[in-house]
Design a protein around this motif. Structure first.
Motif, mmCIF file in Angstrom:
data_model
loop_
_atom_site.group_PDB
_atom_site.id
_atom_site.type_symbol
_atom_site.label_atom_id
_atom_site.label_comp_id
_atom_site.label_asym_id
_atom_site.label_seq_id
_atom_site.Cartn_x
_atom_site.Cartn_y
_atom_site.Cartn_z
ATOM 1 N N ALA A 52 -0.641 -11.575 3.914
ATOM 2 C CA ALA A 52 -0.940 -13.009 3.862
ATOM 3 C C ALA A 52 -1.574 -13.394 2.534
ATOM 4 C CB ALA A 52 -1.859 -13.395 5.019
ATOM 5 N N ALA A 53 -2.334 -12.466 1.953
ATOM 6 C CA ALA A 53 -2.989 -12.750 0.669
ATOM 7 C C ALA A 53 -1.975 -12.905 -0.453
ATOM 8 C CB ALA A 53 -3.973 -11.633 0.335
ATOM 9 N N ILE A 54 -0.804 -12.278 -0.298
ATOM 10 C CA ILE A 54 0.241 -12.393 -1.322
ATOM 11 C C ILE A 54 1.012 -13.696 -1.150
ATOM 12 C CG2 ILE A 54 2.392 -11.373 -2.190
ATOM 13 C CD1 ILE A 54 1.224 -8.630 -1.523
ATOM 14 N N GLY A 55 1.322 -14.046 0.092
ATOM 15 C CA GLY A 55 2.026 -15.305 0.317
ATOM 16 C C GLY A 55 2.680 -15.354 1.683
ATOM 17 N N PRO A 56 3.019 -16.579 2.141
ATOM 18 C CA PRO A 56 3.617 -16.738 3.472
ATOM 19 C C PRO A 56 5.023 -16.146 3.579
ATOM 20 C CG PRO A 56 3.630 -18.825 2.277
ATOM 21 C CD PRO A 56 2.820 -17.866 1.458
ATOM 22 N N GLU A 57 5.623 -15.837 2.437
ATOM 23 C CA GLU A 57 6.979 -15.262 2.456
ATOM 24 C C GLU A 57 6.975 -13.784 2.849
ATOM 25 O OE1 GLU A 57 6.546 -18.500 -0.549
ATOM 26 O OE2 GLU A 57 5.550 -16.573 -0.248
ATOM 27 N N ILE A 58 5.805 -13.166 2.865
ATOM 28 C CA ILE A 58 5.686 -11.734 3.106
ATOM 29 C C ILE A 58 5.426 -11.508 4.598
ATOM 30 C CG2 ILE A 58 4.561 -9.614 2.351
ATOM 31 C CD1 ILE A 58 6.027 -11.354 0.166
ATOM 32 N N ILE A 59 6.400 -10.920 5.287
ATOM 33 C CA ILE A 59 6.370 -10.821 6.745
ATOM 34 C C ILE A 59 6.164 -9.371 7.190
ATOM 35 C CG2 ILE A 59 7.575 -11.467 8.865
ATOM 36 C CD1 ILE A 59 7.219 -13.825 6.914
ATOM 37 N N PRO A 60 4.991 -9.028 7.722
ATOM 38 C CA PRO A 60 4.766 -7.658 8.196
ATOM 39 C C PRO A 60 5.588 -7.390 9.464
ATOM 40 C CG PRO A 60 2.682 -8.812 7.813
ATOM 41 C CD PRO A 60 3.766 -9.840 7.821
ATOM 42 N N VAL A 61 6.310 -6.283 9.486
ATOM 43 C CA VAL A 61 7.135 -5.920 10.636
ATOM 44 C C VAL A 61 7.062 -4.411 10.843
ATOM 45 C CG1 VAL A 61 8.771 -7.838 10.299
ATOM 46 C CG2 VAL A 61 9.249 -5.610 9.261
ATOM 47 N N THR A 62 7.648 -3.944 11.942
ATOM 48 C CA THR A 62 7.750 -2.508 12.173
ATOM 49 C C THR A 62 8.892 -1.943 11.329
ATOM 50 O OG1 THR A 62 9.313 -2.801 13.981
ATOM 51 C CG2 THR A 62 6.962 -2.789 14.560
ATOM 52 N N LEU A 63 8.917 -0.635 11.172
ATOM 53 C CA LEU A 63 9.998 0.010 10.439
ATOM 54 C C LEU A 63 11.346 -0.279 11.103
ATOM 55 C CD1 LEU A 63 10.939 1.883 8.162
ATOM 56 C CD2 LEU A 63 10.433 3.830 9.649
#
Length: 208
Positions: free
Chosen positions: A50-61
């Motif tokens: 989130a600190a990098i930007g809203p385009e960065i989406i954490p997901v599982t492998l």
């Protein structure tokens, strides 16, 4: 994949160390959505993403490998573990950002490192790229003094190389194609305790 020309490609970065974060910043800078995965639970790096930007989406492998284009930004030794995430990589383009520095050549069966990595991703198309710059430079805005920072690409698949070249341009870089993995790939690889001739070369391309 008859409708593949019409759909927008999806992107994922596997690995969220210094290089993975540098790549994520390039995507965020240009408003391009990208999934991020590690072997850890995505909840563990939600705040960093989130600190990098809203385009960065954490997901599982398992979710990340559903993407069309997958950046392999893990330690070289970890690439077989990522490759096990799918039985077949048909239809996927893998961008190999790893560096095999310190890995004995005999452990790679005498192959260029990118060709050795490509073997693990059966059915996929592999492009070696974005690996010749250190993270501190890769994460910077590639627009420099009116020119664009160069990223080198090597692949045995011309279509995949063209696809990643277009993405590199969309991320603000100037892609330079080096040819196949056994030719150009040697210029941007680590092998044993030696670096390829173009590793760490921070070049800027200006319009002629």
């Amino acid at each position: 994949m008859s409708n593949s020309e019409n759909k927008v490609a999806s992107y994922a970065i596997i690995g969220f160390g210094k290089i993975g974060r540098a790549l994520a910043r390039a995507f965020a800078r240009n408003g391009i959505e990208v999934s991020i995965a590690t072997t850890r639970d995505p909840e563990s790096f939600v705040s960093d993403a989130a600190a990098i930007g809203p385009e960065i989406i954490p997901v599982t492998l398992a979710e990340a490998v559903k993407a069309d284009v997958i950046f392999l930004a893990v330690h070289f030794e970890s690439h077989p573990d990522v490759a096990k995430a799918l039985p077949n990589w048909q239809g996927k383009t893998i961008v190999d950002v790893t560096n095999a520095y310190g890995v004995p050549p005999e452990k790679m069966e005498g192959l260029p490192s990118a060709r050795f990595v490509a073997q693990a991703f059966a059915g996929g198309k592999l492009v070696k790229g974005f690996n010749h710059l250190v993270a501190a430079i890769l994460e910077q805005d590639p627009s420099v003094h009116g020119g664009r920072r160069v990223v080198f690409l090597a692949s045995d698949d011309d279509g995949a190389a063209a696809e990643i070249a277009t993405l590199a341009e969309n991320l603000g870089f100037a892609p330079v194609k080096l040819g196949g993995l056994s030719e150009g790939g040697l210029l941007v690889q680590a092998h044993g305790n030696t670096w390829g001739k173009l590793i760490f070369q921070d070049l800027i391309k200006f319009k002629s």
